[in-house]
Design an enzyme around this catalytic site. Structure first.
Site, short mmCIF file in Angstrom:
data_model
loop_
_atom_site.label_atom_id
_atom_site.label_comp_id
_atom_site.label_asym_id
_atom_site.label_seq_id
_atom_site.Cartn_x
_atom_site.Cartn_y
_atom_site.Cartn_z
N LYS A 1 0.66 -1.15 -0.12
CA LYS A 1 0.04 0.08 0.05
C LYS A 1 0.85 1.25 -0.16
CE LYS A 1 -2.63 -0.96 3.64
NZ LYS A 1 -2.26 -2.48 3.93
N CYS B 1 -12.43 2.08 16.43
CA CYS B 1 -11.34 1.16 16.34
C CYS B 1 -10.19 1.03 17.38
CB CYS B 1 -10.54 1.64 14.89
SG CYS B 1 -9.65 3.08 14.87
N MET B 2 -10.34 2.10 18.28
CA MET B 2 -9.29 2.03 19.30
C MET B 2 -9.73 2.61 20.87
SD MET B 2 -7.74 5.52 19.03
CE MET B 2 -9.09 5.99 19.75
N MET C 1 -7.62 -4.36 16.40
CA MET C 1 -8.96 -4.25 16.69
C MET C 1 -9.64 -5.58 17.22
SD MET C 1 -9.75 -1.69 15.12
CE MET C 1 -7.97 -0.96 15.57
N GLY D 1 -4.99 1.42 13.60
CA GLY D 1 -5.22 1.37 12.34
C GLY D 1 -4.98 2.45 11.41
N GLN D 2 -5.35 3.60 12.09
CA GLN D 2 -5.49 4.85 11.42
C GLN D 2 -3.93 5.65 11.45
OE1 GLN D 2 -9.30 6.88 10.81
NE2 GLN D 2 -9.60 5.90 12.73
S1 SF4 Z 1 2.43 3.05 7.12
FE1 SF4 Z 1 1.16 1.06 7.13
S2 SF4 Z 1 0.43 0.82 5.14
FE2 SF4 Z 1 1.99 2.50 5.05
S3 SF4 Z 1 3.75 1.37 4.20
FE3 SF4 Z 1 3.78 1.52 6.31
S4 SF4 Z 1 2.93 -0.52 6.87
FE4 SF4 Z 1 2.16 -0.03 4.93
#
Ligand code: SF4
Lengths: 809, 105
Positions: free
Chosen positions: A91, A176-177, A352, A389-390
């Site tokens: 990503k 989420c948290m 999560m 997660g964010q």
């Molecule tokens: S911050 Fe998360 S999504 Fe972005 S490169 Fe690092 S592991 Fe991947």
């Protein structure tokens, strides 16, 4: 089209082969080495490189962004960044592509009576919003996210609580948290992890509790698996309800029943006491015991004696825990022995799985308790660590406090002293801040989608940087009803059309990531900064500017809350000669660095809970700094890796080994909690015989609104699916790839079946990712939430899978 | 001229898929990398996005290949043009690739 020279082509090819090879040999490592050819490309010939944190997950990797002719043309891992040392996941490599989807929103759009959208000017849009708020300020709600930058969150917070005296502001991070926050508060009296990512470099054992970092925090997980490839021994124990890519890398997989984690933590504590292997001196010197009072559950609970704790924990024998959790007695004893061994270092990781849980606060405090009771705490590698997660769930939501009950810097609205401190910092009149907490996310949307005459007292909602039309649980109840309610007005600022904009009355086109200045705070307390590098498309504008421009409209309309004690605009920024800069006019927004002004104002709040931040300019120089950041005698600024530990934390008095200086018992001690196991709110039954768990996938970030626009990511994971156990599928005569209906008592969703796919659920369990807006699994999920954190449980509810032919009939 | 590192997953150990391997080797733009159990690393270096797409489709259509995952893609302006072209496409396979089924405002 630019041509690549052959050297560069060869470098890229070998990097691509290394990346693919690492996936094959590592089994689960979707991480690639930075391409040295890209990272070392000099500036010049129009190409410039600048640092920015990745836009996606809470790991907080840094990237180098290559810009040419006003366009992002390349992205490379940043080798100077301590978090990722040049690595990025798939990503991260495509993060530049998210700017250039063809359907970017580029102009404000107002929905007409016939449902169509009409382009309007920014001025018209701001007038509409300001009028609605002016007419009914207390029925307005602001819904944001852990993707708000720190200055954006601070501006929203000040606008609502310091301006409108309205606490109906909450972020998607509630989903989420929030349980991690209440877990930290209940245990240490202050939020966020004590340790840092270095724990992953130094642990002997890594336990993942319902957590799949191989896919969700890939770069972080690679820090552990890379140690193995260097010949180090790291034992990974994966406790989960389904096998994942993390399981592939684990030494042991312990398959638990949903909610089994609570029983497992209680079972470990039972064994530590029974075997007398707990850390008596650590517990005596640094811990108290705690439980909920009989009168009901509260965040801080009440003190209990060690004897009382022993009595209660005695009930959780390995045999009973085995029954509750699904683990074998031997597996529970193995975990008990492991924590009883102080010659090894143990890090627990969760995200999560433990947070989206109706016992979310309980399981968070219990896992902290396991580490405290066993003394596996406060040394590098010995740590209970929750992940986010964010990208700025920590920096913006938890630190700036954009929650309905919170104020910046760890203050809360219910405390008069805290309100007074904030009023002073904001220079607003005493009493401006409302002392009653506002609506948390589920309640906020419930009130918004409830008819006004039935008590639905939120009538206008502004959503920034998030997509609740896809992420809220039980969408039919909490979001979709909005469509029928003509008097409810939804304003959505986003970069692409989403299921949320589909129901919006007014859509505002937003700038994203390096189209604006920004600051994030990642999972290890690291505050990061970047500068705007390219212009947003069309008339898209910064979210922070939108908030300030709305505030200014209200100021001009005479709303008193938009004035400070001296009658000045609450977001006034002056130039060196004392003249106010009209930052509410977008053409003047970048005449000054608004982020810097807001950050310096916010920084004052951060010392109150020892979350001290350095001046803005320090972050410009660094690849992030972990708070508390304190000034040294030589004028330099020093970050902190391990909080509460005397060897590193500047706020622990010299000579002390540990000090939990925000202890809720005010004695420098942390709290070890007892909670009784409670069953999940909904269990499979005859009609709905399967457990449904939802979650994310490697290729897409959350609702996929950005990553589904990137061809390479979309190709790699084009569609949502339901993972089924092979035997369950066989019994139901369901074939690989067949489209089925997944349904619960709340709604349904059609999905293709993936048997023995990436994740492997045990019998009686299905898993569905939520990234695909064409397959809305949150029509099916349950909105039941943790009574303390108010975070909903997306990980377990009762569902069934039917063949399309059966569903039709 | 896209360059991508891909991981192919077969329905059985890689070496038991000689026919499929021969078909993949016959594609001149592909270099084969490491194999482990059911997974095979490859690099695709094609001249243009159309050819890249053809190769991608060919790989997905090989019966014994159950999954094609991307490990890395060289990101530059060509990739963006490609993304932009793809979002215009309404006849993408599989059925839900981007563009065809996203929210319209
Ligand atoms: S911050 Fe998360 S999504 Fe972005 S490169 Fe690092 S592991 Fe991947």
């Amino acid at each position: 089209m630019k041509m690549m020279n052959s050297d560069r082509r060869e470098i890229l090819k070998s990097a691509a082969m290394a990346a693919a090879g690492s996936l094959v040999t590592g089994g689960s490592l979707p991480v690639v080495q930075a391409d040295p050819g890209v990272a070392d490309l000099p500036d010049g010939e129009g190409l410039t490189w600048n640092k920015a944190p990745c836009r996606f997950c809470g790991t907080g990797c840094h990237v180098q962004v290559g810009v040419e002719d006003g366009r992002v043309v390349a992205v490379a891992g940043d080798k100077a960044a301590d978090v990722n040392k040049g690595l990025l996941c798939v990503k991260g490599y495509h993060v530049g592509g998210i700017l250039y989807g063809e359907d970017r929103l580029t102009e404000p759009l107002l929905r007409q009576d016939d449902g169509t959208l009409k382009a309007i000017s920014w001025d018209e849009a701001l007038d509409i919003i300001a009028k609605r708020i002016f007419d009914s300020p207390q029925t307005f709600a602001f819904y944001g996210s852990g993707q708000w930058t720190i200055p954006e969150g601070f501006a929203a917070q000040k606008f609502m609580k310091g301006g409108l005296s309205n606490n109906h502001i909450d972020p998607n991070a509630r989903l989420c948290m929030a349980s991690a926050v209440t877990g930290f508060l209940g245990t240490y009296g202050v939020d966020e992890p004590a340790g840092c990512y270095q724990d992953l470099d130094e642990c002997d054992v890594l336990i993942t509790w319902g957590n799949n970092p191989a896919e969700m925090h890939p770069v972080l997980f690679s820090r552990v698996t890379d140690r193995r490839s260097r010949g180090e021994k790291v034992r990974i124990i994966d406790i989960g309800t389904r096998r994942t890519r993390t399981t592939d890398a684990a030494n042991e997989y312990l398959n638990m029943k949903p909610h089994g984690d609570v029983a497992i933590a209680l079972g470990i504590m039972h064994l530590l006491i029974e075997n007398n292997t707990y850390d008596t001196s650590f517990v005596k010197d640094h811990c108290n015991f705690r439980a909920h009072p009989e009168s009901g559950k509260t965040l801080m609970g009440e003190a209990i004696s060690e004897d009382e704790f022993r009595k209660r924990i005695a009930e959780y024998t390995p045999e009973r825990v085995s029954e509750l959790s699904g683990l074998s007695v031997e597996q529970i004893r193995m975990l008990g022995d492991l924590f009883g061994d102080r010659n090894i270092r143990i890090t627990s990781l969760w995200c999560m799985g433990m947070n989206q849980h109706t016992m979310g606060t309980a399981i968070n405090t219990l896992v902290h308790g396991v580490h405290l009771l066993s003394g596996h705490f406060g040394k590098p590698g010995d740590s209970p660590t929750s992940l986010t997660g964010q990208p700025s769930a920590c920096g913006t939501v938890r630190e700036v406090g954009t929650l309905s009950h919170a104020l910046p810097g760890g203050r809360v609205v219910a405390n008069p002293e805290h309100r007074q401190q904030c009023e002073e910092f904001w220079n607003v009149p005493e009493g401006r801040i409302n002392g009653t907490p506002g609506y948390h996310t589920v309640k906020m949307f419930d009130q918004f989608t409830m008819p006004t005459d039935e008590g639905g007292d939120i009538t206008t909602m502004f959503v920034q940087v998030t997509n609740p039309g896809q992420t809220l649980p039980n969408l039919n109840k909490l979001f979709n009803d909005k469509e029928q309610l003509a008097d409810k007005f939804l304003i959505v600022s986003d970069v692409y059309p989403t299921p949320t904009t589909a129901l919006a009355n007014l859509i505002l086109p937003a700038a994203m990531w390096v189209e604006k200045n920004g600051m994030f705070g990642n999972s290890e307390r690291r505050t990061q900064q970047w500068f705007k590098m390219v212009d947003p498309p069309g008339d898209a504008r910064d979210d922070c500017w939108m908030t300030i421009a709305i505030a200014r409209k209200l100021f001009e309309m005479g709303h008193e809350g938009m004035q400070d004690k001296d009658g000045e605009f609450i977001f006034a920024v002056k130039d060196e000669s004392g003249e106010e800069i009209p930052i509410w006019e977008f053409e003047h927004y970048y005449d000054t660095n608004v982020d810097k002004h807001l950050f310096e104002e916010y920084r004052q709040f951060t010392t109150m809970k020892h979350k001290n931040l350095a001046p803005y300019e320090e972050y410009v120089k660094a690849r992030g700094l972990r708070w508390p950041v304190v000034e040294q005698q030589d004028g330099s600024w020093r970050e902190t890796r391990f909080r509460f530990s005397g060897f590193d934390d500047p706020f622990v008095a010299e000579g002390e080994e540990f000090d939990f200086y925000h202890s809720s018992t005010k004695d420098g001690k942390a709290q070890i909690w007892f909670h009784d196991y409670e069953p999940p709110p909904e269990m499979p039954d005859e009609d709905y015989p399967l457990w449904l768990c939802t979650g994310r996938v490697l290729e897409h970030w959350h609702t996929g609104s950005m990553t589904r626009r990137v061809t390479q990511l979309s190709r790699a994971m084009p569609t949502g699916y339901v993972e089924m156990n092979k035997e369950d599928a066989k019994d139901a005569n369901i074939r690989q790839g067949e489209t089925v209906v997944v349904e619960s008592r709340r709604g349904s969703c059609q999905l293709p079946v993936w048997i023995d796919g990436r994740g492997r659920p045990p019998r009686g369990t299905i898993f569905v990712p939520f990234f695909d807006e064409t397959k809305m699994i949150n029509n099916v999920t349950l909105e039941a939430y943790c009574p303390i954190s108010k975070q909903p449980d997306y990980k377990k509810c009762a569902a069934r899978v039917r063949k399309m032919t059966e569903a039709d009939s | 001229m896209p360059i991508s590192g891909l991981v192919l997953t077969f329905d059985s150990p890689v070496e038991q898929n000689q026919e499929a391997l021969d078909a993949i080797k016959a594609i001149p733009e592909i270099d084969l990398g490491q194999a482990n159990d059911r997974k095979l690393a490859i690099v695709v270096d094609s001249d243009d996005t159309i050819r890249d797409r053809e190769i991608w489709d060919t790989l997905q259509q090989i019966t014994s290949v159950t999954n094609v995952a991307i490990a890395m893609v060289a990101f530059d302006s060509e990739c963006e043009e490609e993304a932009s072209n793809d979002t215009n496409s309404q006849d993408d396979t599989p059925e839900d690739t981007q563009g065809a089924n996203r929210t319209n405002v």
